[in-house]
Design an enzyme around this catalytic site. Sequence first.
Site, PDB file in Angstrom:
ATOM      1  N   ASP A 277       0.812  -1.221   0.000  1.00  0.00           N
ATOM      2  CA  ASP A 277       0.000   0.000   0.000  1.00  0.00           C
ATOM      3  C   ASP A 277       0.846   1.272   0.000  1.00  0.00           C
ATOM      4  O   ASP A 277       2.022   1.242   0.361  1.00  0.00           O
ATOM      5  CB  ASP A 277      -0.888   0.033   1.259  1.00  0.00           C
ATOM      6  N   ASP A 278       0.208   2.354  -0.377  1.00  0.00           N
ATOM      7  CA  ASP A 278       0.674   3.748  -0.206  1.00  0.00           C
ATOM      8  C   ASP A 278       1.710   4.216  -1.232  1.00  0.00           C
ATOM      9  O   ASP A 278       2.116   5.359  -1.210  1.00  0.00           O
ATOM     10  CB  ASP A 278       1.236   4.013   1.203  1.00  0.00           C
ATOM     11  N   HIS A 328      -6.054   3.012  -3.898  1.00  0.00           N
ATOM     12  CA  HIS A 328      -5.971   3.272  -2.458  1.00  0.00           C
ATOM     13  C   HIS A 328      -6.395   4.716  -2.182  1.00  0.00           C
ATOM     14  O   HIS A 328      -5.945   5.319  -1.221  1.00  0.00           O
ATOM     15  CB  HIS A 328      -4.534   3.014  -1.981  1.00  0.00           C
ATOM     16  N   HIS A 332      -5.397   9.377   0.691  1.00  0.00           N
ATOM     17  CA  HIS A 332      -5.330   8.653   1.971  1.00  0.00           C
ATOM     18  C   HIS A 332      -6.147   9.293   3.084  1.00  0.00           C
ATOM     19  O   HIS A 332      -5.774   9.283   4.254  1.00  0.00           O
ATOM     20  CB  HIS A 332      -3.870   8.469   2.410  1.00  0.00           C
ATOM     21  N   HIS A 422       3.684  -2.388   3.054  1.00  0.00           N
ATOM     22  CA  HIS A 422       3.726  -1.020   2.503  1.00  0.00           C
ATOM     23  C   HIS A 422       5.015  -0.820   1.724  1.00  0.00           C
ATOM     24  O   HIS A 422       6.090  -1.124   2.239  1.00  0.00           O
ATOM     25  CB  HIS A 422       3.625   0.009   3.632  1.00  0.00           C
TER      26      HIS A 422
HETATM   27 ZN    ZN Z   1      -2.554   3.097   3.291  1.00  0.00          ZN
END
Ligand code: ZN
Length: 467
Positions: A277-278, A328, A332, A422
């Site tokens: 993620d991210d 995603h 955020h 991540h």
């Molecule tokens: Zn995230």
Amino acid sequence: MKRRRKLSPIKKWLSIILIFSVIILGIHHLFTRNSKAMEESVISSEIYPGLNLKTIKQETDLYTLFINQPVTENKNIDEEINEWIMEEKEDFKSRVKESKKVLKENEFTAHLNIQTKTKKLADKIYTLELESYQISSGANGSTKIKPIIVDLNTDNILGPSDIFSFDENLISEIKEIVYRQVEKNSELNSYIFEDLLKESLYNYEGWKISVNPESLIFSFDQYEVAAANVGVVTIEIPMDQIYSYLNPTFIKKLNLEEPEKQTELKSDGKYIALTFDDGPHPKVTPRILKTLEEHNVKATFYMLGNQVEYYPSLAKQVLDEGHELGNHTKSHKNLTHLGASQVKEEIQSSSDNIQNATTSLPKSLRPPYGAFNNTVKEVSNELDLPIIMWSVDSLDWKSRNVSAINREVMSTVHPGAIVLLHDIHSTTADALPSLLKNLENEGYEFITVSQLIELGELEGIGPHHRI
Ligand code: ZN
């Protein structure tokens, strides 16, 4: 006065010549308009060395005809092309003759148009896709298709027996592959007449095949195997399904690369999906990609729209290396704090960024912090993005420690797990080689989230996400 009188005989002659010219031009004009006018010209090609295009144009009271005929420097190849075109022309002309009365009564001009689509396969090897459309009675027109693969290095036409390594068993297996492909395409399947398809494929020498690096295409004329409204039928077989049937010489000629076999999922397989993620992150993501490649592992990356906007080529690289992309959101935010239109904006603009960078859309949505409510569900439904959570949290964002990440994952991992990681922390990239090794030692295989969902839906494996 004197001078003018002197010039007048010349003027007379000039007038006579002028009048004659007008008459001759007029007759010529009438002639070319009312009788068959034929133009032929050859345009030589810079893009397709060895190929030229001949244009044939004909007009009469009853019909018009326009043909773009490919011409090579080889007599045999040209003859085969010419033969098909002549057949089309004769067929058309006899139809025109038959419907002469109707055409005149309805003041309808019949038309024949033959075009060639050219695709370069390798140096001086081309697929020439001849397509002939004719309409001769004002009712329905009909379209015929003839793909020809020409090899101008050896002056050969490459037919089915050059394309495939043939024996009786293989022929029936290839036919089965074609039938299966039709079955998979529910839209086409309902229009295909099975018995006609079988008849068409009966003799392999008559197979009409074109090829490109990704697939092999079987073509059929309009009316040949399906209802008329479908038009010309093409059945495209992905290269990974047909590659093993191809003749090694043909593979070499075209420099075809063996496609990676799609992982055949077993219902009792020990599968997990790694998710990152991210990102994408300019330093960490490339390191993660490198490790994944070394282990031949495919993963799923839930990307932030804002990151993708900054590093589009990195997003493209992730996709190009065979991984899956997920959404995603853009920035955020906790989506449960937002109204429907803001939620939509957060998700949609991230999808837009991903599409701009990679030309592909993300396959699923992971809401930041795993936080969602009914509004988020409704929007994700509307945007056709299933919400995907995780069942194993590596806590990499918290521990930032290689052995802690390994401990956490290995103590909670299970078949069907979705593992949360991540690609923004260098410690995650540090931990990945040992983590993959540990998981491999326990017999885990790695697939994408979409594959896991598919498997879960088909075989009931789960739970792999918390909803
Ligand atoms: Zn995230």
